[in-house]
Design a protein around this motif. Structure first.
Motif, PDB file in Angstrom:
ATOM      1  N   ILE A  40      30.966  -7.605  46.147  1.00 43.32           N
ATOM      2  CA  ILE A  40      31.956  -6.573  45.835  1.00 43.32           C
ATOM      3  C   ILE A  40      31.543  -5.271  46.510  1.00 43.32           C
ATOM      4  O   ILE A  40      30.369  -5.057  46.825  1.00 43.32           O
ATOM      5  CB  ILE A  40      32.119  -6.337  44.323  1.00 43.32           C
ATOM      6  CG1 ILE A  40      30.814  -5.856  43.694  1.00 43.32           C
ATOM      7  CG2 ILE A  40      32.641  -7.577  43.626  1.00 43.32           C
ATOM      8  CD1 ILE A  40      30.980  -5.370  42.262  1.00 43.32           C
ATOM      9  N   TYR A  41      32.540  -4.412  46.757  1.00 41.18           N
ATOM     10  CA  TYR A  41      32.314  -3.084  47.315  1.00 41.18           C
ATOM     11  C   TYR A  41      33.000  -2.085  46.381  1.00 41.18           C
ATOM     12  O   TYR A  41      34.225  -1.941  46.420  1.00 41.18           O
ATOM     13  CB  TYR A  41      32.891  -2.981  48.722  1.00 41.18           C
ATOM     14  CG  TYR A  41      32.227  -3.881  49.732  1.00 41.18           C
ATOM     15  CD1 TYR A  41      31.122  -3.451  50.464  1.00 41.18           C
ATOM     16  CD2 TYR A  41      32.693  -5.177  49.946  1.00 41.18           C
ATOM     17  CE1 TYR A  41      30.502  -4.278  51.386  1.00 41.18           C
ATOM     18  CE2 TYR A  41      32.083  -6.018  50.868  1.00 41.18           C
ATOM     19  CZ  TYR A  41      30.987  -5.559  51.581  1.00 41.18           C
ATOM     20  OH  TYR A  41      30.369  -6.385  52.489  1.00 41.18           O
ATOM     21  N   PRO A  42      32.230  -1.414  45.506  1.00 48.69           N
ATOM     22  CA  PRO A  42      32.828  -0.483  44.546  1.00 48.69           C
ATOM     23  C   PRO A  42      33.771   0.516  45.201  1.00 48.69           C
ATOM     24  O   PRO A  42      33.438   1.143  46.199  1.00 48.69           O
ATOM     25  CB  PRO A  42      31.598   0.230  43.948  1.00 48.69           C
ATOM     26  CG  PRO A  42      30.498  -0.785  44.069  1.00 48.69           C
ATOM     27  CD  PRO A  42      30.761  -1.471  45.388  1.00 48.69           C
ATOM     28  N   GLY A  43      34.962   0.607  44.654  1.00 51.03           N
ATOM     29  CA  GLY A  43      35.971   1.522  45.167  1.00 51.03           C
ATOM     30  C   GLY A  43      36.780   0.972  46.316  1.00 51.03           C
ATOM     31  O   GLY A  43      37.781   1.572  46.721  1.00 51.03           O
TER      32      GLY A  43
ATOM     33  N   GLN B 152      35.680  -8.231  34.411  1.00 51.61           N
ATOM     34  CA  GLN B 152      34.872  -7.184  33.783  1.00 51.61           C
ATOM     35  C   GLN B 152      34.986  -7.247  32.262  1.00 51.61           C
ATOM     36  O   GLN B 152      36.079  -7.294  31.698  1.00 51.61           O
ATOM     37  CB  GLN B 152      35.318  -5.802  34.274  1.00 51.61           C
ATOM     38  CG  GLN B 152      34.425  -4.669  33.810  1.00 51.61           C
ATOM     39  CD  GLN B 152      34.825  -3.344  34.437  1.00 51.61           C
ATOM     40  OE1 GLN B 152      35.909  -3.218  34.996  1.00 51.61           O
ATOM     41  NE2 GLN B 152      33.962  -2.355  34.343  1.00 51.61           N
TER      42      GLN B 152
ATOM     43  N   GLU C 114      36.762  -4.935  44.468  1.00 58.44           N
ATOM     44  CA  GLU C 114      36.043  -5.135  43.213  1.00 58.44           C
ATOM     45  C   GLU C 114      36.431  -6.441  42.521  1.00 58.44           C
ATOM     46  O   GLU C 114      36.504  -6.516  41.293  1.00 58.44           O
ATOM     47  CB  GLU C 114      36.290  -3.938  42.292  1.00 58.44           C
ATOM     48  CG  GLU C 114      35.814  -2.616  42.892  1.00 58.44           C
ATOM     49  CD  GLU C 114      36.003  -1.427  41.967  1.00 58.44           C
ATOM     50  OE1 GLU C 114      36.834  -1.525  41.041  1.00 58.44           O
ATOM     51  OE2 GLU C 114      35.313  -0.415  42.166  1.00 58.44           O
TER      52      GLU C 114
ATOM     53  N   LYS D 254      38.829 -10.041  38.585  1.00 56.98           N
ATOM     54  CA  LYS D 254      37.835  -9.068  38.143  1.00 56.98           C
ATOM     55  C   LYS D 254      37.564  -9.294  36.646  1.00 56.98           C
ATOM     56  O   LYS D 254      38.239  -8.732  35.790  1.00 56.98           O
ATOM     57  CB  LYS D 254      38.338  -7.646  38.392  1.00 56.98           C
ATOM     58  CG  LYS D 254      37.309  -6.560  38.109  1.00 56.98           C
ATOM     59  CD  LYS D 254      37.890  -5.199  38.449  1.00 56.98           C
ATOM     60  CE  LYS D 254      36.880  -4.078  38.184  1.00 56.98           C
ATOM     61  NZ  LYS D 254      37.459  -2.752  38.519  1.00 56.98           N
TER      62      LYS D 254
END
Length: 275
Positions: free
Chosen positions: A207-210, A183, A213, A181
């Motif tokens: 990606i699938y938030p929560g 970020q 990620e 990740k």
């Protein structure tokens, strides 16, 4: 083609693997040490068929959760493995020829014939492509097939034409799918991954938030757990990414080339339409 991760009860892994491997579009399937413990690549002729296959397989194996991770961008394909006693590097080669198709649109009838031929193993003879055509009832000339191969690659239907290394047989038995990740780090972090010979199949995925990620996927091959761990630590240090997971390969469940435009796809859907 997409990567699918499924959460399967430990007691059902073998049965689930058998069901998944029966799909003609499944080329690679691995058991990994994660909540999503079965990971496989799936190829289908359309997005609708892909979704139908994943839904049918999810129900058939009783997966408690499923991830569909599409390839958003390819950064690197291919690996250099130290197979010599010192530092000789050999680019990944396969025992058999392989073809990957991912172009947009639909190939013509002639192109389909070319794709079918190019998926066959090349004979070790003076004129392998001519022998390939004659041996499988092809109607085109050798020159036509070679020009078509270049055209298929230019159009994006053929990503590469190569041989495949059975890396586990070559001694690289400690392998992992690492997910990262990045970020706040931007795309500059890719340099650390691109420089590492042991890293291959470097992708940006869905990606699938929560839920999931980790967009950056990097496969790593090594001869020991310690070497693999050292590579991961160096990647983290050099890229600055501290949020990552290492999904070790516990067992190779399937590794087989997908034969595109095979009748087996239609047969599978006919047999599994009720699932």
């Amino acid at each position: 083609m997409g990567l699918v991760g499924m959460a399967i009860a430990d007691s059902q892994v073998d049965q689930a693997a058998s069901i998944i491997n029966d799909h003609p579009g499944v080329s690679h399937n691995y058991l990994r040490d994660h909540h999503f413990n079965i990971w496989f690549t799936l190829a289908e002729e359309s997005k609708d068929r892909f979704s139908e296959s994943v839904d049918a397989l999810t129900r058939a194996v009783g997966a408690s959760d499923t991830l569909i991770l599409k390839t958003e961008k390819v950064f690197k394909i291919g690996v250099k493995l130290d197979v010599g006693e010192k530092t000789a590097k050999n680019e990944e080669k396969l025992e058999t020829a392989s073809l990957s198709a991912h172009g947009s649109g639909k190939p013509t009838g002639d192109e389909k014939e070319g794709i079918v031929l190019l998926q066959k193993d090349l004979p070790v003879v003076e004129k392998p492509f001519s022998d390939l055509i004659n041996g499988h009832g092809g109607l085109m000339s050798e020159d036509r097939l070679l020009k078509m191969a270049a055209s298929l690659q230019k159009k994006g239907f053929m990503r590469r034409y190569a041989a495949v290394l059975r890396h586990m047989k070559a001694g690289f038995t400690h392998n992992a799918m690492t997910v990262w990740k990045p970020q706040g780090h931007g795309m500059s972090v890719l340099d650390a991954f691109l420089r590492k010979d042991a890293v291959n199949h470097l992708y940006n995925r869905t990606i699938y938030p929560g839920k999931w990620e980790y967009p950056l996927f990097a496969m790593i091959h090594a001869k020991s757990d310690k070497t693999l761990a050292d590579i991961v630590q160096r990647l983290s240090r050099e890229s600055g990414i501290t949020d990552y997971q290492v999904l070790h390969s516990l067992r190779e469940l399937k590794k087989q080339r997908v034969v595109y435009f095979s009748d087996e796809f239609e047969q599978w859907h006919h047999s599994n339409s009720g699932r």
